[in-house]
Write an enzyme that holds these catalytic residues in place. Sequence first.
Site, PDB file in Angstrom:
ATOM      1  N   ASP A  23      64.927  40.614  49.582  1.00 23.83           N
ATOM      2  CA  ASP A  23      65.845  40.429  48.454  1.00 23.83           C
ATOM      3  C   ASP A  23      67.198  39.890  48.907  1.00 23.83           C
ATOM      4  O   ASP A  23      68.053  39.599  48.074  1.00 23.83           O
ATOM      5  CB  ASP A  23      66.029  41.741  47.681  1.00 23.83           C
ATOM      6  CG  ASP A  23      64.877  42.009  46.731  1.00 23.83           C
ATOM      7  OD1 ASP A  23      64.024  41.116  46.577  1.00 23.83           O
ATOM      8  OD2 ASP A  23      64.818  43.102  46.139  1.00 23.83           O
ATOM      9  N   LYS A  25      69.459  41.200  51.606  1.00 25.44           N
ATOM     10  CA  LYS A  25      70.541  42.127  51.984  1.00 25.44           C
ATOM     11  C   LYS A  25      71.342  41.600  53.166  1.00 25.44           C
ATOM     12  O   LYS A  25      72.576  41.554  53.135  1.00 25.44           O
ATOM     13  CB  LYS A  25      69.945  43.499  52.313  1.00 25.44           C
ATOM     14  CG  LYS A  25      69.236  44.159  51.146  1.00 25.44           C
ATOM     15  CD  LYS A  25      68.613  45.482  51.531  1.00 25.44           C
ATOM     16  CE  LYS A  25      67.505  45.332  52.565  1.00 25.44           C
ATOM     17  NZ  LYS A  25      66.400  44.492  52.098  1.00 25.44           N
ATOM     18  N   SER A  26      70.650  41.226  54.238  1.00 26.91           N
ATOM     19  CA  SER A  26      71.362  40.756  55.431  1.00 26.91           C
ATOM     20  C   SER A  26      72.099  39.448  55.154  1.00 26.91           C
ATOM     21  O   SER A  26      73.214  39.239  55.644  1.00 26.91           O
ATOM     22  CB  SER A  26      70.372  40.571  56.584  1.00 26.91           C
ATOM     23  OG  SER A  26      69.780  41.804  56.943  1.00 26.91           O
ATOM     24  N   SER A 459      32.104  76.655  70.991  1.00 25.16           N
ATOM     25  CA  SER A 459      32.576  76.797  72.375  1.00 25.16           C
ATOM     26  C   SER A 459      32.247  78.166  72.957  1.00 25.16           C
ATOM     27  O   SER A 459      32.220  78.339  74.177  1.00 25.16           O
ATOM     28  CB  SER A 459      34.082  76.555  72.451  1.00 25.16           C
ATOM     29  OG  SER A 459      34.784  77.520  71.684  1.00 25.16           O
ATOM     30  N   SER A 529      41.706  77.618  65.239  1.00 31.20           N
ATOM     31  CA  SER A 529      43.164  77.400  65.248  1.00 31.20           C
ATOM     32  C   SER A 529      43.499  76.059  65.903  1.00 31.20           C
ATOM     33  O   SER A 529      44.019  76.015  67.017  1.00 31.20           O
ATOM     34  CB  SER A 529      43.900  78.548  65.943  1.00 31.20           C
ATOM     35  OG  SER A 529      43.316  78.893  67.172  1.00 31.20           O
TER      36      SER A 529
END
Length: 620
Positions: A23, A25-26, A459, A529
């Site tokens: 748009d 800006k810079s 596991s 967990s």
Amino acid sequence: MPEEAAPAARPPLRFLTCGSVDDGKSTLLGRLLHDARLVPDDTLEAVTRDSRRFGTTGEETDLALLLDGLEAEREQGITIDVAHRYFATPRRSFIVADAPGHAQHTRNMATAASTSELAVLLCDVRHGPLTQTRRHAHLCALFGIRHVVLAVNKLDLVGYDEAAFARSVAAWRSFAAPLGFASDVAIPVSARRGDNVVRRSEATPWYAGPTLLAHLEDIDVEAGAEDAPFRLPVQWVNRPDAGFRGYAGTIASGRVAVGEAVVVAVSGAPSRVARILGPRGEQDSAAAGEAVTLCLADETDVARGDVLAHPGSLPAVADQFAAHLVWMDEEAMLPGRQYMARLGHLWTTASVTLIKHRLAPDTLERQPARRLELNDVGFCNLALGTRAAFDPYAENRATGAFILVDRFTNRTVGAGMVAFPLRRAANLHPERFLVDRVSRAALDRQRPLVVWFTGLSGSGKSTVAKLVERALHAEGRHTYALDGDNLRQGLNRDLGFTDQDRVENIRRAGEVAKLLADAGLIVLCSFISPFRAERRMVREMLPEGEFVEVFVDAPLEVCIARDPKGLYARALAGEIANFTGISSPYEPPEAPELRIATAGTTPDAVAEAVLAHLRPLLAR
């Protein structure tokens, strides 16, 4: 005739430019600096050279390159980082932040907005306000920016058509009205050609308002910080010797004078100001924005992170509050997960206990949410690890703002604005019993301990935990086993297997383990967990040395081959979503007390290794 007096210079203005990508800006800021003759000749020459390599304006000098300082930005023609520039005119000095327009860099824009007093919001006249324009506008409102300029850019591409300008302004005003900006000025500009940026354009005779620079020079954005209630967040306790104690910090709002009464907000301890030390020595008073050291008349317990306030206008003090939260990290925010929070100079743990809603960026519609993703804006309840002093952000930006930081990576992951305190637990106080955890454990002649078995499904966690408990029981130890499957059939039956549900699952399990350890038991916990953050949370619930993390380490392929419950086969077939190791991550412990590889060994051997580690601890 006497000469007309020059207009008085106004206080410095901090503003940002924002809006959707491309748009302009810079280019707008570059044009402003160029036409105001604020660009040194050598800098302009360098930009002219770079325009041939990176520019997007043909043979013309690409003024956007004055702001796009990063090499990647120049190559892509976009702004990535926030570029700050300092400049001054005879009327005023400015600090400007050029914020990126891409959605993935919204966090950068939020950072710039948090310190700005005015926003120049751009939109392309051909498209009007876009989704990112609206998102930036809402962030400006959330971060307390009360003054906005809508710069309707690229008027040259539509022949300076007044009707096209009016359409963009109407679309903007219909969206921005609920945001409640104190001032909202629309200016038609062409950043590339310089129309209405510094000099009034003859191409827009239908526009009678100010140029962008004239408006920035004239606008009054003073928020009356000196008239607000006195707040001094203590940054440092200054004790150069035994005879001096001072409390240093920058006054966030209000005024204070020698002899005035002050209160330590959290503790309520009263005192009076005995001395005020500033950069040039002692002074009688100080006001908002001044860095000072206050010496109090009494020996008062004050620490870094405390807030000194006037007794007649105290901040809120609570360990819970509701807040707007901008999420700034690629990893989603999960309710119940612990982060570190910084409020002023206070660091404490914090977690989101409830997401009330997230905001749709294009409509501001409130939507239900169970997590916040990158660039999301949500309204949440948060719980802190300690009571803190704060004000609603709308009343005091300095004492109502906070950030959230990831505890493992130290990344800033969220920025928040306090809305109001939650006093749900204000009338609750921990009950102290006549029989404590030490007495209960002594009766059993054992040391309380939480042994936390973590690892992938299959596991061997539960199998090993059972064998360890049986051996401890045979030795006369009082134990209790907590298993993930069992808790999910009762206490946690309302939880699923999304990341946020897993976080809550472990939080509840940790609280139960804490209670059982408080009863003097040895608690054997078997939970996948999967996240380090929640395992660390449980560790920190317990006294030092009472948490033992056992990583039951089995490679994924071994667990798939074992598949004792047939879950991996179903997960691989797509029948089970969010299955750890397949479609949901597992974060192995980085420094467990014990790591045992179960491949190629027997459960009895693994259990004996755990017992060998535990027995010396239990003998203490």
